[in-house]
Design an enzyme around this catalytic site. Structure first.
Site, short mmCIF file in Angstrom:
data_model
loop_
_atom_site.label_atom_id
_atom_site.label_comp_id
_atom_site.label_asym_id
_atom_site.label_seq_id
_atom_site.Cartn_x
_atom_site.Cartn_y
_atom_site.Cartn_z
N LYS A 120 0.81 -1.22 0.00
CA LYS A 120 0.00 0.00 0.00
C LYS A 120 0.84 1.27 0.00
CE LYS A 120 -4.39 -1.50 2.02
NZ LYS A 120 -5.40 -1.16 3.05
N LYS B 13 -5.09 -9.41 -6.76
CA LYS B 13 -6.32 -9.78 -6.06
C LYS B 13 -7.42 -8.76 -6.32
CE LYS B 13 -5.93 -7.63 -1.59
NZ LYS B 13 -5.51 -7.56 -0.24
N LYS C 193 -11.00 -3.50 -3.28
CA LYS C 193 -11.92 -2.37 -3.14
C LYS C 193 -11.29 -1.08 -3.63
CE LYS C 193 -13.54 -3.42 1.33
NZ LYS C 193 -12.52 -3.22 2.34
#
Ligand code: TYM
Length: 327
Positions: free
Chosen positions: A111, A194, A197
């Site tokens: 991230k 993956k 969201k």
């Protein structure tokens, strides 16, 4: 009764991965446990959020929790930010967690890669410690999550053991519960990534609240692999992903599905898969939209959930304080 704790961040659109990796399983086990299902709104703040959107997303997650079939009779549904014991315990755990072990968290590395660790928020770095506090605060025995949470859960177990070792038996060391199928749903347009969201590409995910025709289109356009056979294999990551979604939605075995589609084309298979996903998600969508028409009721549910959660959490925080000499 043993306790279950799990949570979802109210950031972005909840998707098929969240449904198959987490929500569907929560519903399946809810009657056997005392459950705490949290909307982890403080975790959402670790990356920038628009307050107006966040406010709406929190209610949306609450509506989806109910719409998938979580029953408030069996589950305490609440917002993390409304039970301040979470952040209080997180501080205690911060003081035994190590900089080195947090530096090794792959989710943080992923991230923070875009902008570099230098400008990532301290909250993002500390994210797994707050997650450990979420779980340990309730002495949860079982944490049902998708595969991507394994490392965070291992850290939670490490922190529980370390605390118990330093200050005496205090926390339950929780078990991780990850399903065999559906625990790692990949992006429809990029099966090496993956389903997420936070993806800026809506074609990469099926949102739980997508309209049926949108779901059909996204699945029709999902990338496939070279060749024509419908089989799960390492060199066929795209079809493998679609087969896994099929299997998780229908609770059937992959070899069984492969046999059914032997000699048939990708087109046929995707068409059927789209209908299966639509059939599974359409009732959830309808129910969630209904619930969202009455936000006051959702707010009330979350308020009363927070009250119950606090009652369960408070004594455990007090025990941790006492063990550390803060009584
Ligand atoms: P979050 O909000 O990213 O995801 C919520 C749940 O959905 C699962 N999941 C997936 N499962 C299969 N395939 C995917 N592509 C996929 N993407 C997400 C996640 O594994 C998760 O179970 N850190 C957690 C939130 C959290 C939490 C907790 C969870 C905070 N405190 C305490 C358990 C216990 C997270 O980011 O989830």
């Amino acid at each position: 009764r043993k306790r279950v704790f799990s949570g979802i961040q109210p950031s972005g659109n909840l998707h098929l991965g969240n449904y198959l990796g987490a929500l569907k399983n929560w519903v399946a086990i809810q009657e056997d446990y005392e459950n705490y299902f949290c909307i982890v709104d403080l975790h959402a703040l670790t990356v920038p959020q628009d307050p107006k959107v966040l406010r709406e997303k929190i209610r949306e997650v609450a509506a989806i929790y109910l719409a998938v079939g979580l029953d408030p009779e069996h589950c305490t549904i609440f917002r993390q930010s409304r039970v301040s014991e979470h952040t209080e315990l997180a501080w205690l755990l911060n003081c035994i967690a190590r900089f080195g072990e947090l530096s090794r968290m792959t989710q943080f590395k992923d991230k923070s890669r875009k902008e570099g660790a230098e400008s990532a928020s301290v909250g993002l770095f500390d994210y797994p410690v707050l997650q450990a506090a979420d779980i340990l605060l309730y002495n949860a025995h079982l944490v049902p999550v998708g595969e991507d949470q394994r490392q965070h859960l291992e850290l939670t177990r490490t922190l529980a053991r370390r605390f118990n070792h330093l200050y005496g038996e205090t926390f339950v060391v929780p078990e991780i519960m990850i399903l065999e199928t559906g625990a790692r749903v990949m992006a429809l347009d990029e099966p090496e990534e993956k389903m997420s969201k936070s993806s800026p590409r809506p074609a990469s995910y099926v949102a739980i609240l997508d309209e049926p025709d949108v779901i059909r289109r996204k699945i029709r356009r999902a990338v496939t692999d070279s060749g024509t056979e419908i089989v799960a294999a390492p060199e066929k990551p795209a079809i493998t992903n679609l087969l896994q979604i099929y299997a998780a939605m229908t609770e059937r075995k992959i070899p069984d599905i492969e046999a059914e589609y032997a000699g048939r084309g990708y087109g046929d298979f995707k068409k059927d898969l789209a209908e299966i996903v639509v059939e599974g998600l359409a009732p959830v969508r309808e129910r969630a939209l209904e619930l969202l028409e009455n936000p006051a009721e959702l707010d009330e549910l979350l308020e009363s959930g927070a009250g119950r959660a606090r009652e369960a959490a408070r004594p455990n925080l007090h025990t941790a304080w006492a063990r550390m000499g803060l009584d």
